[in-house]
Design a protein around this motif. Structure first.
Motif, PDB file in Angstrom:
ATOM      1  N   THR A  35       0.859  -1.198   0.000  1.00  0.00           N
ATOM      2  CA  THR A  35       0.000   0.000   0.000  1.00  0.00           C
ATOM      3  C   THR A  35       0.891   1.242   0.000  1.00  0.00           C
ATOM      4  O   THR A  35       2.118   1.147   0.116  1.00  0.00           O
ATOM      5  N   ILE A  36       0.247   2.397  -0.104  1.00  0.00           N
ATOM      6  CA  ILE A  36       0.979   3.665   0.030  1.00  0.00           C
ATOM      7  C   ILE A  36       0.137   4.620   0.871  1.00  0.00           C
ATOM      8  O   ILE A  36      -1.093   4.623   0.774  1.00  0.00           O
ATOM      9  N   TYR A  82      -6.895   1.483  -2.893  1.00  0.00           N
ATOM     10  CA  TYR A  82      -6.232   0.424  -3.668  1.00  0.00           C
ATOM     11  C   TYR A  82      -5.107  -0.236  -2.871  1.00  0.00           C
ATOM     12  O   TYR A  82      -4.515   0.369  -1.974  1.00  0.00           O
ATOM     13  N   PHE A  83      -4.794  -1.487  -3.240  1.00  0.00           N
ATOM     14  CA  PHE A  83      -3.634  -2.174  -2.683  1.00  0.00           C
ATOM     15  C   PHE A  83      -3.201  -3.269  -3.642  1.00  0.00           C
ATOM     16  O   PHE A  83      -3.944  -3.656  -4.544  1.00  0.00           O
ATOM     17  N   SER A  84      -1.975  -3.748  -3.455  1.00  0.00           N
ATOM     18  CA  SER A  84      -1.497  -4.867  -4.270  1.00  0.00           C
ATOM     19  C   SER A  84      -1.381  -6.114  -3.401  1.00  0.00           C
ATOM     20  O   SER A  84      -1.156  -6.021  -2.190  1.00  0.00           O
ATOM     21  N   ALA A 124      -0.922   3.675  -8.409  1.00  0.00           N
ATOM     22  CA  ALA A 124      -0.284   4.398  -7.304  1.00  0.00           C
ATOM     23  C   ALA A 124       0.412   3.475  -6.301  1.00  0.00           C
ATOM     24  O   ALA A 124       1.353   3.897  -5.632  1.00  0.00           O
ATOM     25  N   VAL A 125      -0.059   2.225  -6.173  1.00  0.00           N
ATOM     26  CA  VAL A 125       0.480   1.356  -5.115  1.00  0.00           C
ATOM     27  C   VAL A 125       1.683   0.548  -5.599  1.00  0.00           C
ATOM     28  O   VAL A 125       1.786   0.213  -6.777  1.00  0.00           O
ATOM     29  N   LEU A 135      -1.479  -8.919  -7.852  1.00  0.00           N
ATOM     30  CA  LEU A 135      -2.857  -8.471  -8.109  1.00  0.00           C
ATOM     31  C   LEU A 135      -3.007  -7.004  -7.736  1.00  0.00           C
ATOM     32  O   LEU A 135      -2.458  -6.563  -6.724  1.00  0.00           O
ATOM     33  N   LEU A 136      -3.757  -6.275  -8.544  1.00  0.00           N
ATOM     34  CA  LEU A 136      -4.197  -4.946  -8.125  1.00  0.00           C
ATOM     35  C   LEU A 136      -5.627  -5.092  -7.621  1.00  0.00           C
ATOM     36  O   LEU A 136      -6.492  -5.620  -8.342  1.00  0.00           O
ATOM     37  N   CYS A 137      -5.873  -4.666  -6.387  1.00  0.00           N
ATOM     38  CA  CYS A 137      -7.185  -4.834  -5.762  1.00  0.00           C
ATOM     39  C   CYS A 137      -7.752  -3.499  -5.313  1.00  0.00           C
ATOM     40  O   CYS A 137      -7.014  -2.551  -5.048  1.00  0.00           O
ATOM     41  N   LYS A 138      -9.066  -3.465  -5.194  1.00  0.00           N
ATOM     42  CA  LYS A 138      -9.774  -2.253  -4.778  1.00  0.00           C
ATOM     43  C   LYS A 138     -10.696  -2.591  -3.607  1.00  0.00           C
ATOM     44  O   LYS A 138     -11.435  -3.580  -3.672  1.00  0.00           O
TER      45      LYS A 138
END
Lengths: 207, 207
Positions: A35-36, A82-84, A124-125, A135-138
């Motif tokens: 995350t950021i 968002y997070f990965s 962004a993450v 994975l890019l997750c929301k």
């Protein structure tokens, strides 16, 4: 066989109880969540509770204890949406496990553990460069498990990045080809090797 | 790396989409849930979503799609309150997978798959005799995940039965010593081998 009754494990001291209850229901998925923060500090934390919820729409869930270490992850997800999710491979299990230490919020776990970040166009993450499945997750929703105050976070899968040699013709990801590990309890990491893939089970199939 | 976008995987046909979304977040636990109906018919079904929720009290959760095969499990749990969780070992993965076939409610999956049941004193539900880790669980609550209509069932752990040689001095269960497998996607079964157990991660630990 040994029988350990509820009264027995409730009477154990904290560490053996954590070991026992965390290892008694089988293997857990091994992932790093990236995350950021609003102020731009990347964060990375190991999670073993990420679970499939459904394929259409593509949803997953994971469990958070808001009072323990991964709260930075939670704060960042709520702030940015968002997070990965990054599969942990055998080559970086020690560094991945080290992300569970209780670092202050202004520490970048990529830097402190030596895990290389990967930044992707228009996302962004941060991701984990060495991870074979990313994975890019929301964030979608959350449910409080009132029995113990944990939070079940629900997220959608937005993008899947996978190393080409792990992906079969029928879109199955063969995780052992990426040396992806599983977690046994709180602190055990196992390597894996495919035994067999079975056909869809139908009544009357031979054994 | 291949990037598969949400629009791409939503456009896939059902089977490749199920394969992809079920395998992208890492390994799943491999367990058989044993129940008994009000009329006394034993039921056995493979589950890959059983996840640790907390150690004190000892709680776990799993995901049910009420409209698909394991609904017999759900009905029996609601009727009797109890169920068993049995770790799947390498020696019976084919039979375990076969329990996912859509048998009629009056079929006893132990008989039809050849998995041997074990009945324990003063416990109504069946266990899997060959399983090296067996749990007796009690239904506690459920949460509907409204995003896709699945049900997150919450249960307490009442008793843990474990083969002696899997249990370490600090109450960790070493699953690979029982040849316990993990699941990759819907239909892949992997064997496991411990790489390492790590110490509790603290700030400043060496890598």
């Amino acid at each position: 066989m040994i029988c350990i009754d509820k009264t027995d494990f409730q009477a154990l001291s904290r560490v053996p109880r954590l070991n026992l209850i965390n290892s008694c229901m089988g293997y857990k998925s091994a992932n790093l969540i990236g995350t950021i923060s609003k102020s731009g500090i990347p964060n990375l934390a190991v999670f073993s509770s990420i679970t499939h919820l459904g394929s259409d729409p593509a949803l997953l869930g994971f469990i958070l204890r808001p009072t323990t270490v991964p709260r930075h992850t939670y704060t960042n997800i709520l702030d940015t949406n968002y997070f990965s999710i990054n599969a942990i491979s055998e080559s970086f299990i020690a560094q991945a496990h080290q992300t569970s230490a209780n670092y202050p919020i202004d520490v970048n776990e990529f830097e402190v553990t030596g895990i290389l970040p990967e930044w992707k166009d228009e996302i962004a993450v941060p991701f984990v460069k060495e991870s074979p499945v990313q994975l890019l997750c929301k964030y979608v929703n959350e449910y409080e498990i009132k029995e113990n105050g944990t939070i079940h976070v629900i997220a959608s899968i937005e993008k899947i990045f996978v190393k080409e040699d792990l992906l079969t013709d029928d879109h199955w990801i063969q995780l052992d080809k990426g040396n992806v590990v599983a977690i046994n309890g709180l602190d055990g990491y196992v390597k894996t090797e495919l035994i067999e893939r079975f056909a869809y089970a139908r009544v009357g199939n031979p054994q």
